[in-house]
Design a protein around this motif. Structure first.
Motif, PDB file in Angstrom:
ATOM      1  N   ILE A 170    -104.941  -9.066  -9.977  1.00 19.99           N
ATOM      2  CA  ILE A 170    -104.121  -7.927 -10.435  1.00 19.99           C
ATOM      3  C   ILE A 170    -102.660  -8.315 -10.312  1.00 19.99           C
ATOM      4  O   ILE A 170    -102.202  -8.777  -9.269  1.00 19.99           O
ATOM      5  N   LEU A 171    -101.943  -8.117 -11.410  1.00 24.20           N
ATOM      6  CA  LEU A 171    -100.507  -8.382 -11.434  1.00 24.20           C
ATOM      7  C   LEU A 171     -99.744  -7.074 -11.258  1.00 24.20           C
ATOM      8  O   LEU A 171    -100.143  -6.030 -11.787  1.00 24.20           O
ATOM      9  N   ILE A 172     -98.658  -7.113 -10.526  1.00 30.25           N
ATOM     10  CA  ILE A 172     -97.792  -5.953 -10.337  1.00 30.25           C
ATOM     11  C   ILE A 172     -96.452  -6.272 -10.986  1.00 30.25           C
ATOM     12  O   ILE A 172     -95.736  -7.180 -10.563  1.00 30.25           O
ATOM     13  N   ARG A 180     -92.785 -10.429 -11.163  1.00 26.91           N
ATOM     14  CA  ARG A 180     -94.141  -9.935 -10.924  1.00 26.91           C
ATOM     15  C   ARG A 180     -94.652 -10.462  -9.588  1.00 26.91           C
ATOM     16  O   ARG A 180     -94.198 -11.478  -9.071  1.00 26.91           O
ATOM     17  N   LEU A 181     -95.638  -9.723  -9.061  1.00 27.82           N
ATOM     18  CA  LEU A 181     -96.388 -10.160  -7.877  1.00 27.82           C
ATOM     19  C   LEU A 181     -97.862 -10.168  -8.243  1.00 27.82           C
ATOM     20  O   LEU A 181     -98.318  -9.370  -9.060  1.00 27.82           O
ATOM     21  N   ILE A 240    -100.519 -11.730  -1.252  1.00 20.66           N
ATOM     22  CA  ILE A 240     -99.790 -11.612  -2.516  1.00 20.66           C
ATOM     23  C   ILE A 240     -98.947 -12.859  -2.723  1.00 20.66           C
ATOM     24  O   ILE A 240     -98.528 -13.529  -1.780  1.00 20.66           O
ATOM     25  N   PHE A 241     -98.718 -13.160  -3.997  1.00 23.63           N
ATOM     26  CA  PHE A 241     -97.897 -14.312  -4.387  1.00 23.63           C
ATOM     27  C   PHE A 241     -96.971 -13.885  -5.504  1.00 23.63           C
ATOM     28  O   PHE A 241     -97.309 -13.023  -6.317  1.00 23.63           O
ATOM     29  N   ASP A 248    -110.397  -2.667 -17.102  1.00 24.28           N
ATOM     30  CA  ASP A 248    -109.253  -2.832 -18.002  1.00 24.28           C
ATOM     31  C   ASP A 248    -107.931  -2.942 -17.257  1.00 24.28           C
ATOM     32  O   ASP A 248    -106.900  -3.200 -17.861  1.00 24.28           O
ATOM     33  N   ILE A 249    -107.941  -2.715 -15.944  1.00 23.05           N
ATOM     34  CA  ILE A 249    -106.696  -2.775 -15.172  1.00 23.05           C
ATOM     35  C   ILE A 249    -106.447  -4.213 -14.737  1.00 23.05           C
ATOM     36  O   ILE A 249    -107.050  -4.713 -13.785  1.00 23.05           O
ATOM     37  N   LEU A 250    -105.587  -4.907 -15.451  1.00 25.09           N
ATOM     38  CA  LEU A 250    -105.204  -6.274 -15.111  1.00 25.09           C
ATOM     39  C   LEU A 250    -103.780  -6.318 -14.563  1.00 25.09           C
ATOM     40  O   LEU A 250    -103.363  -7.337 -14.016  1.00 25.09           O
ATOM     41  N   ALA A 251    -103.034  -5.214 -14.748  1.00 21.00           N
ATOM     42  CA  ALA A 251    -101.650  -5.168 -14.277  1.00 21.00           C
ATOM     43  C   ALA A 251    -101.289  -3.745 -13.902  1.00 21.00           C
ATOM     44  O   ALA A 251    -101.789  -2.788 -14.501  1.00 21.00           O
ATOM     45  N   ILE A 252    -100.446  -3.640 -12.882  1.00 22.55           N
ATOM     46  CA  ILE A 252     -99.919  -2.336 -12.467  1.00 22.55           C
ATOM     47  C   ILE A 252     -98.423  -2.346 -12.759  1.00 22.55           C
ATOM     48  O   ILE A 252     -97.674  -3.124 -12.172  1.00 22.55           O
TER      49      ILE A 252
END
Length: 818
Positions: A718-720, A799-800, A754-755, A679-683
């Motif tokens: 994963i998006l940050i 976002r990263l 990372i992008f 369920d972790i798609l973003a931090i």
């Protein structure tokens, strides 16, 4: 012509009407002729009041009195009343009572009462009749028929019969109190000449049963029956408020009296002050109001003031009041009593000022006032609190010499003082000495001799040189009866000796005492001292089997045993169990669990502690965030090998920029770690400092790593999420610093790719935002993402992105290193 009648039980007998004229008859031939009937009645004697009773037995025209009155009273009420034979009425009342037809008698007399004409029946009932009434009233009260008993006495009282001696007034009042029927109690009291005393009793009895609602109902009912203000009633209801713990209601009553222009007397003020002793400022205000109204404080007033000072811990004010009292005593205005001295001693004792308390003792003796049990207990307690065991025991012996009977509290104070001073053996010697009625001179320090029954040797002399026969006489006059508190003190003296403590529990049961929550909690704590986790769990089971639901203290103690024995799993099971039984953990429970570890080894352990942390905050307790943050920080940094230098550099304790609510970091980590990996798609690190953002990202990566080792794959990128700015607005310095720190962490320390993700917008898309300090990164849209353009530019989301491929590479490298 008037028709005479008499009462028979609950029936009335009337003579037949006069025969009608034969000329007006048209009776069928099957009936006897009217002339025949006329002749028959003509020869029958006339029924008169003088001989109606003898003829009533043979008369068949009987009907209940109430029915008769209902039919005939409208014809001529005065004629009806005039026809009553009062003597026969009294006889038939007695007949009805003998036949236990109390209800019929009550109804009949009420109807006669409504018609009037008969004002008294007292001359027609002798002592034997009153005994019969009394017996019936007692029967009704005993059977619980209070309403009928009171109604019967009400009708008797109306006809001027004394109901004072029919029953014991307190018997009815107590049953009315048990039935929560204040109105009936007041109705009964109104029948007696000493009603005002009974009114106070009624209110007081409801207060003793902690039924303030009924006490107030009785108070309102009583006020309706008072012609003039009654200070006894006001004092009784205020005292009832105190017994029921509702001091605010007592204040409302006081204000109501003032609004009615009623001036309370000194006794009402004293009761009001006593109920409000927990509030020193309000008590002092009442004291001032009392003086403003011209009321002179008595000794009770000053004693209550001292009590309020004791509750508030105001030693200084108590000393001032005491000095003032001594001056008043010197002037002859007041005489200090034992309660005054006892209270001031307790003030000093509670403040652990034992020397000042002993000085008050000398003042008492100089004034010729003998110390009572409270004064002696307070003195002994003052020395015991100060750790002066010898002084406390000497005072106890002086108490015995003064022929003052000690209570169990005095004995318990001595035992507790020994336990607090770690003189465990001495505590047990004293206990079994007292329990065996051998108050010997074993009080002295270092006395290890034991005097058995029948020993003729001289007892070791106590500090006051008490001879053995004198001591034994004390033992006979002042027997010691242990209480649950006594055994609880001794349980603490068992130290870590579980079997000794268990034997004490058995002894408690043999003497008829049931261990309480404190007893079981102490026993569980003893298990902890010997690392006996199984024993602690067994005790909880014993409590359930005995029908005692363990409280939060018992569970917390058992959890502490598990934690100290490094059995965190069992402690966690107990934590879940107590929540199942709806036993709410307290601050100690939560803190014990959160401090159970000095480091975390797995994500499961972190998740468990974060869950407890969140439960603690939801329950309204403030946890120690700093302690938990340090442990989680260490766990998070464990993602990076050979990172001691980096940990020092990025330790949150080295940064002064943590300007956030104390729990924000932990809440962010909990929000991510308590989810499933899939369920972790973003931090989300919005609002965090660069140190906090680093820890959140490391926490998620560590969870991903542990789950990957267990066979759970990474399903997506994963998006940050770093933060948002308005369109065409340069990102804030804070966003740029966080972004740079994240890039260094992911690229330099972890070797991840990372992008910058395609910017998105809260309301509509805007043109691309150039990201400073990222010259080596392309800002163009990533493959698969469409460029969005619009003329409106309200907000930009920064976002990263960490790609799934990059994460797989990192995870494989970590596993190969292992």
């Amino acid at each position: 012509m008037m028709r005479d009648f008499v009462i028979l039980g609950s029936s009335i007998v009337t003579p037949p009407p006069n025969p009608p004229s034969s000329s007006s008859s048209s009776t069928p031939s099957t009936t006897p002729s009217r002339s025949h009937r006329h002749r028959h009645h003509h020869h029958k004697p006339k029924l008169t009041p003088s001989h109606s009773h003898s003829s009533s037995i043979s008369c068949t025209l009987q009907a209940p009195l109430n029915h008769y009155i209902h039919v005939h009273v409208h014809e001529n009420a005065s004629e009806f009343v005039h026809s009553l034979n009062v003597k026969l009425l009294a006889k038939e009342v007695l007949a009805g009572i003998r036949g236990r037809k109390v209800r019929a008698v009550i109804d009949s007399l009420k109807r006669v009462q409504e018609l009037g004409g008969v004002s008294s029946l007292s001359s027609h009932f002798d002592g034997h009749a009153m005994d019969l009434f009394s017996k019936e009233c007692r029967r009704l009260v005993k059977s619980g028929q209070l309403e009928e008993a009171v109604q019967f006495m009400e009708v008797l009282a109306h006809f001027q019969l004394s109901v004072r001696e029919l029953v014991q007034p307190l018997d009815i009042i107590k049953q009315c109190v048990c039935n929560q029927d204040p109105d009936l109690a007041v109705r009964y009291a109104c029948l007696l000449p000493h009603a005002h005393i009974l009114f106070c009793n009624i209110i007081s009895e409801f207060g003793k049963r902690r039924d303030l609602v009924s006490a107030l109902k009785a108070y309102e009912a009583v006020k309706k029956n008072l012609d003039n203000p009654n200070m006894y009633i006001y004092r009784a209801i205020i005292d009832a408020c105190g017994l029921c713990g509702d001091f605010m209601k007592s204040r409302y009553i006081y204000e109501d009296l003032l609004n009615q222009k009623i001036t309370p007397n000194i006794y009402v003020f004293n009761s009001l002050m006593n109920v409000n002793t927990h509030d020193l400022s309000y008590t002092l205000n009442l004291y001032q109001n009392m003086q403003n109204l011209g009321l002179k404080p008595d000794m009770t007033s000053y004693n209550i003031l001292l009590k309020a000072c004791c509750v508030a811990g105001r030693v200084d004010l108590a000393q001032d009041i005491y000095r003032e009292l001594k001056q008043l005593e010197s002037a002859g205005w007041l005489k200090l009593d034992v309660f005054t001295y006892s209270t001031i001693i307790k003030v000093f004792a509670d403040a652990k000022l034992w020397q000042m308390a002993l000085k008050i003792k000398q003042d008492m003796l100089s004034a010729g006032v003998s110390l009572n049990t409270v004064a002696w207990s307070s003195l002994i307690n003052a020395c015991a609190h100060a750790g002066l065991v010898e002084q406390a025991i000497q005072l106890f012996e002086e108490m015995l010499l003064a022929d003052c009977e000690p209570n169990t509290q005095c004995f318990n104070i001595i035992l507790h003082a020994c336990v607090e001073a770690c003189q465990y053996d001495r505590a047990f010697r004293l206990f079994y000495s007292w329990k065996g009625n051998k108050m010997l001179g074993s009080f002295g320090e270092g006395n290890n001799s034991k005097l058995e029954h029948g020993d003729t040797q001289t007892a070791i002399t106590a500090p006051n040189s008490i001879s053995r026969p004198h001591i034994l006489s004390f033992a006979e006059r002042f027997p010691f009866t242990p209480t649950i508190a006594t055994y609880n003190i001794l349980l603490k003296a068992c130290g870590t000796d579980y079997y000794h403590a268990k034997a004490l529990i058995t002894e408690m049961k043999k003497v008829g005492l049931s261990p309480n929550y404190i007893s079981w909690s102490i026993l569980i704590d003893i298990c902890g001292g010997s690392d006996n986790v199984g024993g602690a769990i067994e005790i909880l089971k014993i409590m359930f089997d005995a029908g005692i639901k363990p409280d939060v203290v018992a569970y917390t103690t058992a959890i502490k045993v598990c934690v100290e024995s490094k059995n965190f799993k069992q402690g966690l099971m107990l934590y879940e169990e107590m929540k199942t039984y709806e036993i709410h953990p307290n601050w100690v429970t939560y803190n014990t669990l959160l401090r159970a570890r000095n480091r975390y080894g797995s994500v499961l352990e972190v998740q468990q502690c974060l869950t407890i942390y969140q439960d603690m905050r939801k329950a309204g307790y403030k946890p120690n965030d700093y302690y938990l943050e340090e442990l989680i920080e260490e766990w998070c940094e464990g993602v990076i090998q050979d990172n001691s230098k980096i940990q020092r550099e990025f330790s949150s304790s080295n940064f002064s920029e943590l300007e956030r609510p104390p729990s924000l970091l932990l809440e962010k980590i909990a929000a991510h770690l308590l989810k499933r990996v899939a369920d972790i798609l973003a931090i989300d690190v919005q609002g965090l400092t660069k140190v906090e953002a680093r820890l959140v990202i490391l926490a998620v990566l560590r969870m991903i790593k542990e789950n990957y080792s267990s066979g759970h794959s990474v399903n997506d990128d994963i998006l940050i999420i770093i933060g948002a700015t308005k369109a065409d607005e340069t990102p804030s310095q804070h966003i740029l610093e966080v972004q740079e720190a994240i890039i260094k962490l992911l690229q330099n320390e972890l070797g991840l790719e990372i992008f910058p993700a395609k910017t998105r917008f809260a309301l509509s898309d805007t043109s691309k935002l150039e990201i400073p300090n990222l010259t080596n990164l392309s800002i163009e849209a990533l493959p698969g993402e469409k460029a969005l353009t619009t003329t409106r530019r309200p907000a930009v989301l920064h976002r990263l992105k960490v790609t799934k491929k990059s994460l797989y590479g990192w995870l494989h490298r970590k596993l190969s290193i292992k």
